[in-house]
Write a protein that holds these residues in place. Sequence first.
Motif, mmCIF file in Angstrom:
data_model
loop_
_atom_site.group_PDB
_atom_site.id
_atom_site.type_symbol
_atom_site.label_atom_id
_atom_site.label_comp_id
_atom_site.label_asym_id
_atom_site.label_seq_id
_atom_site.Cartn_x
_atom_site.Cartn_y
_atom_site.Cartn_z
ATOM 1 N N VAL A 183 0.849 -1.203 0.000
ATOM 2 C CA VAL A 183 0.000 0.000 0.000
ATOM 3 C C VAL A 183 0.879 1.245 0.000
ATOM 4 O O VAL A 183 0.647 2.188 -0.776
ATOM 5 C CB VAL A 183 -0.933 0.005 1.226
ATOM 6 C CG1 VAL A 183 -1.613 1.373 1.385
ATOM 7 C CG2 VAL A 183 -1.971 -1.093 1.104
ATOM 8 N N TYR A 184 1.881 1.245 0.852
ATOM 9 C CA TYR A 184 2.762 2.418 0.915
ATOM 10 C C TYR A 184 3.459 2.627 -0.431
ATOM 11 O O TYR A 184 3.494 3.747 -0.958
ATOM 12 C CB TYR A 184 3.803 2.252 2.034
ATOM 13 C CG TYR A 184 4.739 3.431 2.103
ATOM 14 C CD1 TYR A 184 4.315 4.639 2.653
ATOM 15 C CD2 TYR A 184 6.020 3.364 1.562
ATOM 16 C CE1 TYR A 184 5.139 5.744 2.677
ATOM 17 C CE2 TYR A 184 6.854 4.465 1.583
ATOM 18 C CZ TYR A 184 6.417 5.650 2.145
ATOM 19 O OH TYR A 184 7.228 6.753 2.159
ATOM 20 N N GLU A 185 3.985 1.556 -0.980
ATOM 21 C CA GLU A 185 4.756 1.678 -2.224
ATOM 22 C C GLU A 185 3.888 2.103 -3.403
ATOM 23 O O GLU A 185 4.228 3.031 -4.135
ATOM 24 C CB GLU A 185 5.466 0.344 -2.527
ATOM 25 C CG GLU A 185 6.613 0.095 -1.544
ATOM 26 C CD GLU A 185 7.225 -1.299 -1.645
ATOM 27 O OE1 GLU A 185 8.205 -1.558 -0.926
ATOM 28 O OE2 GLU A 185 6.719 -2.132 -2.433
ATOM 29 N N LEU A 186 2.744 1.427 -3.574
ATOM 30 C CA LEU A 186 1.896 1.741 -4.731
ATOM 31 C C LEU A 186 1.260 3.133 -4.593
ATOM 32 O O LEU A 186 1.226 3.903 -5.560
ATOM 33 C CB LEU A 186 0.820 0.657 -4.908
ATOM 34 C CG LEU A 186 -0.092 0.823 -6.123
ATOM 35 C CD1 LEU A 186 0.693 0.810 -7.435
ATOM 36 C CD2 LEU A 186 -1.170 -0.270 -6.152
ATOM 37 N N SER A 187 0.792 3.461 -3.387
ATOM 38 C CA SER A 187 0.163 4.779 -3.201
ATOM 39 C C SER A 187 1.178 5.890 -3.436
ATOM 40 O O SER A 187 0.866 6.909 -4.066
ATOM 41 C CB SER A 187 -0.407 4.916 -1.782
ATOM 42 O OG SER A 187 -1.298 3.878 -1.501
ATOM 43 N N SER A 188 2.384 5.700 -2.928
ATOM 44 C CA SER A 188 3.422 6.714 -3.134
ATOM 45 C C SER A 188 3.684 6.915 -4.621
ATOM 46 O O SER A 188 3.795 8.036 -5.105
ATOM 47 C CB SER A 188 4.737 6.282 -2.460
ATOM 48 O OG SER A 188 4.559 6.111 -1.081
ATOM 49 N N LYS A 189 3.782 5.797 -5.336
ATOM 50 C CA LYS A 189 4.077 5.873 -6.764
ATOM 51 C C LYS A 189 2.950 6.570 -7.526
ATOM 52 O O LYS A 189 3.195 7.435 -8.375
ATOM 53 C CB LYS A 189 4.312 4.456 -7.298
ATOM 54 C CG LYS A 189 5.126 4.420 -8.555
ATOM 55 C CD LYS A 189 5.762 3.046 -8.777
ATOM 56 C CE LYS A 189 6.996 2.834 -7.909
ATOM 57 N NZ LYS A 189 7.685 1.553 -8.156
ATOM 58 N N VAL A 190 1.706 6.210 -7.215
ATOM 59 C CA VAL A 190 0.566 6.802 -7.924
ATOM 60 C C VAL A 190 0.482 8.302 -7.621
ATOM 61 O O VAL A 190 0.290 9.123 -8.529
ATOM 62 C CB VAL A 190 -0.747 6.080 -7.537
ATOM 63 C CG1 VAL A 190 -1.975 6.852 -8.013
ATOM 64 C CG2 VAL A 190 -0.758 4.666 -8.124
ATOM 65 N N LEU A 191 0.654 8.683 -6.353
ATOM 66 C CA LEU A 191 0.586 10.114 -6.005
ATOM 67 C C LEU A 191 1.744 10.886 -6.626
ATOM 68 O O LEU A 191 1.601 12.053 -6.987
ATOM 69 C CB LEU A 191 0.587 10.292 -4.492
ATOM 70 C CG LEU A 191 -0.710 9.929 -3.773
ATOM 71 C CD1 LEU A 191 -0.532 10.045 -2.265
ATOM 72 C CD2 LEU A 191 -1.865 10.819 -4.238
#
Lengths: 302, 302
Positions: A183-191
């Motif tokens: 969650v941290y990795e994907l959300s960071s990337k998308v944002l």
Amino acid sequence: MIHIQEVVTRDGLQNEREYVPTEKKIELINRISQTGVNKIEVTSFVSPKAVPNLKDAEEVMKNIDRNPDVTYTTLIPNLKGAQRAVECEADEVNLLVSASNTHNLKNVKKTTEDTFESFKEIIDYLSDKNIALSGALGTSFGCPFEGNVPEERILDCVQKYIDLGVNRITLADTTGMATPKQVYELSSKVLDEFPNITLTLHFHNTRGMGLANVLEGIRAGVIHFDASLGGIGGCPFAPGASGNICSEDLVHMLHFMDYELNVDLDKMIETSKYLQTLLSHPLDGQIINAGKITDLHSVDGI
Amino acid sequence: MIHIQEVVTRDGLQNEREYVPTEKKIELINRISQTGVNKIEVTSFVSPKAVPNLKDAEEVMKNIDRNPDVTYTTLIPNLKGAQRAVECEADEVNLLVSASNTHNLKNVKKTTEDTFESFKEIIDYLSDKNIALSGALGTSFGCPFEGNVPEERILDCVQKYIDLGVNRITLADTTGMATPKQVYELSSKVLDEFPNITLTLHFHNTRGMGLANVLEGIRAGVIHFDASLGGIGGCPFAPGASGNICSEDLVHMLHFMDYELNVDLDKMIETSKYLQTLLSHPLDGQIINAGKITDLHSVDGI
């Protein structure tokens, strides 16, 4: 400010065995409208055959008391759904496609690509209507058939939504496969790649990681989260497992971590207790059983 | 490396209504001994009247197959308990006192201060025995009677343990009141002030925050965590609420977050399924219902 978006009357009730009468659904939504949430997913304009529990979508949508501070959204699968949403004066329609092609084929008998293509006529139809658009991306954190869904695929799908003019985007963990690290990795990337979208995370607590996932989403910068009162909304793959993350449990945790929230915890708990009167099985939530951490006990009481 | 310490046969079974026969307890512990955990809290040498489910403490402790890689610990309330532990050749005894004076009075009819005082004769007695010492501090994250327990009080109690020569210390969230923020803050402070202790965190999932609490403990630098198979071990204050954090759910989360772990996930799940055969109510754990995130489904199977 963390925003809680309530999905109980759509994602929660759609999988319930018992039919909740229309007037009870309306009463439930009216109560939720007073808790402070900024968005309620009221219903889904799908075929009554596919989801019998939501067969009263129009009647519900037309008869709730609208709080001007709340966005009343509805899930729509196709142009007909969009027309129904417009007719009922929903504030927003929510599109849905799965990032996993296999899951999308299984769900709506179309490839992911074809579903995005089919959104065009919907969006075209809605272009002169006074209604907002949002788009959810199912299986964003894993597919029960394919397993891992590559990050690149998620980023591509987000881009496809943006190309269609959809800037409110939900990454949905459809069957509860997300880990906090992911969650941290994907959300960071998308944002990072798409700083101008309004990103919502939608988690299920199927494997117990739901609240931990929210905290990692917040750490990555996300401020909008879907949740379902009582934690209802279990998935057909996991009988006996938990459903959506539980609204009042989430609000309880964030409240006592001193986050600024749009929701009143006590009203949320009261509304969950009302929901419990509508269903004949115990809710998944912990707080309605355990009480808040500030609900102290008398020394003589045990 | 994150170390999981199994407490199901003590903290789990002590509150179960059904009596689990001695040979089944032994079989359960023997299976847990093969999962990779480095410590098992086997039983509690308390009065059989107080905890009837653990009345067979000696018989269990004496008849399990010892894995030399596992520390077999037992909870003891007093000198008599210490003598029983020594007689059974436990590897370690675990002392327990509540940081909250009210909770300690309610639990053992002594002030916190007097309980620490009573540890002296126990420790004196054990000083020439081949047995390790550990000390747990109940209500470290809140008391169901007093509410908030000040950090200063926790630090004082940790210091008291250290003064007694106890360097393996557990902060226990006895009734599931810890929030992730509090866990990070308190654990950081304790590790900062007492860098030479071996710190364990013991959480209950009473309010759904258990796994999130572990992650914040890890972020603060803690590497030892208690957990109970199946998540059993509910608290009398919260009927219907979850018990201890669930071992296999915790191991599942950490495994798929790529943490190095001392435990084999599949063996843990198998052992939890065995536990399920010993109890007539469904376990609290999610993974034994939902499966691992890598347990995929056939497209035709639904």
